[in-house]
Design a protein around this motif. Structure first.
Motif, PDB file in Angstrom:
ATOM      1  N   ALA A  59     -10.448  -1.635   4.888  1.00  0.00           N
ATOM      2  CA  ALA A  59     -10.643  -3.087   4.898  1.00  0.00           C
ATOM      3  C   ALA A  59     -10.161  -3.715   6.198  1.00  0.00           C
ATOM      4  CB  ALA A  59      -9.915  -3.724   3.711  1.00  0.00           C
ATOM      5  N   PHE A  60      -9.353  -2.993   6.970  1.00  0.00           N
ATOM      6  CA  PHE A  60      -8.800  -3.550   8.197  1.00  0.00           C
ATOM      7  C   PHE A  60      -9.764  -3.347   9.355  1.00  0.00           C
ATOM      8  CE2 PHE A  60      -5.132  -2.629   5.552  1.00  0.00           C
ATOM      9  CZ  PHE A  60      -4.369  -3.774   5.698  1.00  0.00           C
ATOM     10  N   PRO A  61      -9.703  -4.224  10.347  1.00  0.00           N
ATOM     11  CA  PRO A  61     -10.510  -4.013  11.555  1.00  0.00           C
ATOM     12  C   PRO A  61     -10.135  -2.689  12.218  1.00  0.00           C
ATOM     13  CG  PRO A  61      -9.602  -6.234  11.493  1.00  0.00           C
ATOM     14  CD  PRO A  61      -8.949  -5.486  10.384  1.00  0.00           C
ATOM     15  N   PRO A  62     -11.065  -2.061  12.928  1.00  0.00           N
ATOM     16  CA  PRO A  62     -10.792  -0.755  13.529  1.00  0.00           C
ATOM     17  C   PRO A  62      -9.547  -0.734  14.420  1.00  0.00           C
ATOM     18  CG  PRO A  62     -13.132  -1.239  13.628  1.00  0.00           C
ATOM     19  CD  PRO A  62     -12.467  -2.475  13.118  1.00  0.00           C
ATOM     20  N   ALA A  63      -9.324  -1.808  15.201  1.00  0.00           N
ATOM     21  CA  ALA A  63      -8.161  -1.826  16.087  1.00  0.00           C
ATOM     22  C   ALA A  63      -6.858  -1.833  15.287  1.00  0.00           C
ATOM     23  CB  ALA A  63      -8.227  -3.051  17.000  1.00  0.00           C
ATOM     24  N   VAL A  64      -6.813  -2.628  14.229  1.00  0.00           N
ATOM     25  CA  VAL A  64      -5.628  -2.670  13.375  1.00  0.00           C
ATOM     26  C   VAL A  64      -5.444  -1.346  12.656  1.00  0.00           C
ATOM     27  CG1 VAL A  64      -4.529  -3.814  11.420  1.00  0.00           C
ATOM     28  CG2 VAL A  64      -5.831  -5.162  13.093  1.00  0.00           C
ATOM     29  N   ARG A  65      -6.534  -0.776  12.167  1.00  0.00           N
ATOM     30  CA  ARG A  65      -6.461   0.500  11.460  1.00  0.00           C
ATOM     31  C   ARG A  65      -5.946   1.608  12.374  1.00  0.00           C
ATOM     32  NH1 ARG A  65     -11.143   0.183   9.365  1.00  0.00           N
ATOM     33  NH2 ARG A  65     -12.336   1.523  10.765  1.00  0.00           N
ATOM     34  N   ALA A  66      -6.389   1.610  13.612  1.00  0.00           N
ATOM     35  CA  ALA A  66      -5.923   2.627  14.557  1.00  0.00           C
ATOM     36  C   ALA A  66      -4.427   2.491  14.815  1.00  0.00           C
ATOM     37  CB  ALA A  66      -6.696   2.514  15.870  1.00  0.00           C
ATOM     38  N   TRP A  67      -3.930   1.261  14.849  1.00  0.00           N
ATOM     39  CA  TRP A  67      -2.497   1.054  15.073  1.00  0.00           C
ATOM     40  C   TRP A  67      -1.688   1.422  13.837  1.00  0.00           C
ATOM     41  CZ3 TRP A  67       0.735  -2.478  12.529  1.00  0.00           C
ATOM     42  CH2 TRP A  67       2.027  -2.549  13.036  1.00  0.00           C
ATOM     43  N   VAL A  68      -2.178   1.019  12.668  1.00  0.00           N
ATOM     44  CA  VAL A  68      -1.438   1.261  11.427  1.00  0.00           C
ATOM     45  C   VAL A  68      -1.293   2.753  11.153  1.00  0.00           C
ATOM     46  CG1 VAL A  68      -1.535   0.980   8.912  1.00  0.00           C
ATOM     47  CG2 VAL A  68      -2.033  -0.952  10.412  1.00  0.00           C
ATOM     48  N   GLN A  69      -2.253   3.554  11.558  1.00  0.00           N
ATOM     49  CA  GLN A  69      -2.203   4.986  11.298  1.00  0.00           C
ATOM     50  C   GLN A  69      -1.064   5.685  12.024  1.00  0.00           C
ATOM     51  OE1 GLN A  69      -6.217   6.187  12.279  1.00  0.00           O
ATOM     52  NE2 GLN A  69      -6.916   5.980  10.162  1.00  0.00           N
ATOM     53  N   TRP A  70      -0.447   5.006  12.986  1.00  0.00           N
ATOM     54  CA  TRP A  70       0.726   5.558  13.677  1.00  0.00           C
ATOM     55  C   TRP A  70       2.022   5.192  12.967  1.00  0.00           C
ATOM     56  CZ3 TRP A  70       0.437   9.178  17.323  1.00  0.00           C
ATOM     57  CH2 TRP A  70      -0.786   9.353  17.984  1.00  0.00           C
ATOM     58  N   THR A  71       1.922   4.479  11.875  1.00  0.00           N
ATOM     59  CA  THR A  71       3.095   4.139  11.063  1.00  0.00           C
ATOM     60  C   THR A  71       3.083   5.014   9.802  1.00  0.00           C
ATOM     61  OG1 THR A  71       2.022   2.450   9.676  1.00  0.00           O
ATOM     62  CG2 THR A  71       2.812   1.761  11.872  1.00  0.00           C
ATOM     63  N   PRO A  72       4.189   5.082   9.066  1.00  0.00           N
ATOM     64  CA  PRO A  72       4.196   5.916   7.857  1.00  0.00           C
ATOM     65  C   PRO A  72       3.495   5.284   6.664  1.00  0.00           C
ATOM     66  CG  PRO A  72       6.337   4.872   8.154  1.00  0.00           C
ATOM     67  CD  PRO A  72       5.527   4.552   9.388  1.00  0.00           C
ATOM     68  N   PHE A  73       3.172   3.997   6.740  1.00  0.00           N
ATOM     69  CA  PHE A  73       2.730   3.279   5.548  1.00  0.00           C
ATOM     70  C   PHE A  73       1.417   3.781   4.946  1.00  0.00           C
ATOM     71  CE2 PHE A  73       5.230   0.207   8.145  1.00  0.00           C
ATOM     72  CZ  PHE A  73       6.352   0.204   7.343  1.00  0.00           C
ATOM     73  N   PRO A  74       0.367   4.094   5.737  1.00  0.00           N
ATOM     74  CA  PRO A  74      -0.874   4.551   5.097  1.00  0.00           C
ATOM     75  C   PRO A  74      -0.724   5.859   4.334  1.00  0.00           C
ATOM     76  CG  PRO A  74      -1.262   3.920   7.387  1.00  0.00           C
ATOM     77  CD  PRO A  74       0.211   3.979   7.188  1.00  0.00           C
ATOM     78  N   TYR A  75       0.292   6.630   4.664  1.00  0.00           N
ATOM     79  CA  TYR A  75       0.478   7.936   4.036  1.00  0.00           C
ATOM     80  C   TYR A  75       1.337   7.850   2.778  1.00  0.00           C
ATOM     81  CZ  TYR A  75      -1.171   8.750   8.698  1.00  0.00           C
ATOM     82  OH  TYR A  75      -1.918   8.678   9.852  1.00  0.00           O
ATOM     83  N   LEU A  76       1.715   6.623   2.405  1.00  0.00           N
ATOM     84  CA  LEU A  76       2.484   6.421   1.184  1.00  0.00           C
ATOM     85  C   LEU A  76       1.581   6.130  -0.014  1.00  0.00           C
ATOM     86  CD1 LEU A  76       5.409   4.234   2.576  1.00  0.00           C
ATOM     87  CD2 LEU A  76       5.374   6.703   2.197  1.00  0.00           C
ATOM     88  N   ILE A  77       0.447   5.455   0.210  1.00  0.00           N
ATOM     89  CA  ILE A  77      -0.466   5.125  -0.883  1.00  0.00           C
ATOM     90  C   ILE A  77      -1.908   5.494  -0.532  1.00  0.00           C
ATOM     91  CG2 ILE A  77      -1.423   3.307  -2.330  1.00  0.00           C
ATOM     92  CD1 ILE A  77       1.425   3.834  -3.024  1.00  0.00           C
ATOM     93  N   ASP A  78      -2.408   4.987   0.577  1.00  0.00           N
ATOM     94  CA  ASP A  78      -3.826   5.105   0.909  1.00  0.00           C
ATOM     95  C   ASP A  78      -4.275   6.559   0.971  1.00  0.00           C
ATOM     96  OD1 ASP A  78      -6.267   3.430   2.177  1.00  0.00           O
ATOM     97  OD2 ASP A  78      -6.056   5.313   3.273  1.00  0.00           O
ATOM     98  N   PHE A  79      -3.577   7.388   1.716  1.00  0.00           N
ATOM     99  CA  PHE A  79      -4.013   8.778   1.874  1.00  0.00           C
ATOM    100  C   PHE A  79      -3.975   9.558   0.561  1.00  0.00           C
ATOM    101  CE2 PHE A  79      -2.732  13.226   2.784  1.00  0.00           C
ATOM    102  CZ  PHE A  79      -3.960  13.684   3.238  1.00  0.00           C
ATOM    103  N   PRO A  80      -2.840   9.597  -0.160  1.00  0.00           N
ATOM    104  CA  PRO A  80      -2.866  10.345  -1.425  1.00  0.00           C
ATOM    105  C   PRO A  80      -3.817   9.758  -2.461  1.00  0.00           C
ATOM    106  CG  PRO A  80      -0.769   9.200  -1.144  1.00  0.00           C
ATOM    107  CD  PRO A  80      -1.481   9.124   0.151  1.00  0.00           C
TER     108      PRO A  80
END
Length: 265
Positions: free
Chosen positions: A199-220
């Motif tokens: 749902a996030f713009p590509p630029a925001v998504r690319a930045w967020v993927q360098w944080t731990p947060f997407p791997y807490l809910i989104d990925f699993p």
């Protein structure tokens, strides 16, 4: 295990005692499980929104994603910073520090005991969801389920280490939970709990993927729901965050214990 002074006999004793302790509070844990229905609220909002097409998920896929997000959240939620702060303020931490067992293992066992107690309530809520949304019913393949289980455990490990890092600040401050609340804000928006990362713009998504947060809910959640996902990159990122946070927690803990001891504990 040797670093933490732990063996399988102690593991069994910790898990059995903590599970028995959590069973005493199963009514409260049922309420905690019910309080985690935020993904279902977001599902209803996204389902009625014209912006749903931007998520890249059809109706059934969206249902499965938010159900998976609910289940992942149920078994990766962490509250160690609150328990640790209370133990430090009430003086329960001092006897823990002189025992031949790293205190963090007590909190790990407490979380695992709570997860076992949550299991029937989470299963019941999932069953009710399928009754209401029968078209979303699916059974993951054995391989997909195992991968989702591993991803959820890795998410729990990352969340536990993040909170343990903050909890270690209790050696210097009596209000470490205030920092945890600040951490909760980016978690809420970037973890995938409110919306899939697509749902996030590509630029925001690319930045967020360098944080731990997407791997807490989104990925699993994506692994569990069967959405297309880069498994190698996701698991590598989860492992990288665990390997980064673990030594930081140990270093800060040791520094905190030395200061705690210097204060006469």
């Amino acid at each position: 295990m040797r670093v933490f002074g732990l063996n399988w006999r102690i593991i069994r004793a910790l898990l059995s005692s903590q599970y028995a302790h959590m069973l005493e509070y199963r009514a409260e844990i049922a309420l905690w499980a019910l309080s985690g229905v935020l993904p279902f609220i977001m599902l209803s909002l996204w389902s009625g929104s014209a912006a749903r097409a931007e998520l890249g998920l059809d109706g059934v896929a969206l249902d499965r994603y938010f159900l998976s997000a609910f289940l992942v959240r149920q078994f990766s939620v962490v509250w160690v910073v609150y328990a640790f702060e209370e133990d430090a303020l009430l003086g329960r931490l001092s006897p823990y520090l002189i025992q031949p067992l790293h205190p963090l293992w007590r909190y790990v066992a407490g979380h695992l005991g709570e997860q076992l107690t949550r299991l029937p309530f989470a299963a019941l809520i999932a069953a009710l969801f399928f009754v209401i949304q029968p078209q979303a019913f699916w059974v993951p393949s054995l391989g997909g389920f195992v991968l989702a289980w591993i991803a959820t455990w890795m998410a729990f490990a990352i969340a536990f280490l993040l909170q343990s890092l903050i909890a270690s600040l209790c050696f210097w401050s009596e209000k470490a939970t205030a920092l945890e609340r600040l951490l909760f804000l980016p978690f809420l928006f970037f973890s995938g709990l409110l919306a899939p990362l697509t749902a996030f713009p590509p630029a925001v998504r690319a930045w967020v993927q360098w944080t731990p947060f997407p791997y807490l809910i989104d990925f699993p959640a994506r692994v569990l729901s069967g959405d297309p996902v880069n498994l190698a990159a996701g698991f590598a990122a989860q492992l990288g965050w665990v390997l980064l946070l673990l030594p930081l927690v140990l270093l800060l803990w040791r520094a905190g214990v030395r200061r705690y001891s210097a204060m006469g504990a």
